[in-house]
Design a protein around this motif. Structure first.
Motif, PDB file in Angstrom:
ATOM      1  N   ASP A  73      -6.161   2.854   0.333  1.00  8.20           N
ATOM      2  CA  ASP A  73      -5.270   1.706   0.496  1.00  8.20           C
ATOM      3  C   ASP A  73      -4.472   1.901   1.776  1.00  8.20           C
ATOM      4  O   ASP A  73      -3.950   2.990   2.031  1.00  8.20           O
TER       5      ASP A  73
ATOM      6  N   ASN B 216      -6.918  -4.820   2.897  1.00  8.00           N
ATOM      7  CA  ASN B 216      -5.885  -3.770   2.908  1.00  8.00           C
ATOM      8  C   ASN B 216      -6.487  -2.401   2.580  1.00  8.00           C
ATOM      9  O   ASN B 216      -5.776  -1.500   2.155  1.00  8.00           O
ATOM     10  N   LYS B 217      -7.782  -2.250   2.785  1.00  7.17           N
ATOM     11  CA  LYS B 217      -8.479  -0.982   2.533  1.00  7.17           C
ATOM     12  C   LYS B 217      -8.984  -0.387   3.848  1.00  7.17           C
ATOM     13  O   LYS B 217      -9.429  -1.101   4.741  1.00  7.17           O
TER      14      LYS B 217
ATOM     15  N   ALA C  32      -1.875  -2.535  10.246  1.00  9.79           N
ATOM     16  CA  ALA C  32      -3.334  -2.469  10.127  1.00  9.79           C
ATOM     17  C   ALA C  32      -4.056  -3.006  11.362  1.00  9.79           C
ATOM     18  O   ALA C  32      -5.161  -2.557  11.682  1.00  9.79           O
TER      19      ALA C  32
ATOM     20  N   PRO D 148       1.753  -0.499   3.058  1.00  8.57           N
ATOM     21  CA  PRO D 148       2.385  -1.690   3.642  1.00  8.57           C
ATOM     22  C   PRO D 148       3.209  -1.393   4.889  1.00  8.57           C
ATOM     23  O   PRO D 148       3.479  -2.299   5.675  1.00  8.57           O
TER      24      PRO D 148
END
Length: 135
Positions: free
Chosen positions: A94, A60-61, A101, A97
């Motif tokens: 980050d 999630n980076k 991605a 959400p």
């Protein structure tokens, strides 16, 4: 004597690369803008080629970095070439959400790298959780 030569091996290339770094390029800038359906991160650095920019998704980076790679090569004792790279810029962000991605893209245009982070569909952003009755 051979050990002393090994210590200084590559020094000329490093000096040349640092001279280029401090005399031939500028600091990388980063700008983030929100558009209707995505976030756009713009990276720019005068004198830095497109292939020096790097964009990675690690879990999630979002990892953004630039490397200044030496154009000269030095032949090592084992017959291989050595190229030097100096990191010029590094940001680890980050991934929110609400960003998809899997659909992140990057393009190079007019000397800038633009990283597009599209928003998830509204139906995927919110969902109702049904409460199960165990009795």
């Amino acid at each position: 004597m051979k050990a002393i030569e090994n210590v200084f091996q590559g020094t000329g290339g490093q000096i040349d690369l640092l001279n280029t770094l401090y005399g031939g390029s500028s600091q990388t800038t980063m700008n983030v803008e929100r558009e209707d359906e995505r976030l756009v991160i713009t990276l720019a650095a005068a004198g830095v080629s497109a292939n020096s920019f790097n964009v990675l998704v690690e879990g999630n980076k979002l990892v953004l970095y630039t490397l200044l790679v030496s154009t000269s090569r030095q032949l090592l004792d084992n017959g291989t070439n050595q190229r030097l790279a100096v990191p010029m810029f590094l940001r680890v962000l980050d991934i929110p959400p609400f960003v998809d991605a899997d659909q992140i893209e990057a393009i190079h245009e007019h000397g800038q790298v633009m990283v597009m982070l599209p928003f998830k569909d509204k139906e995927h952003m919110h969902r109702r959780i049904d409460i199960k009755n165990l009795f």
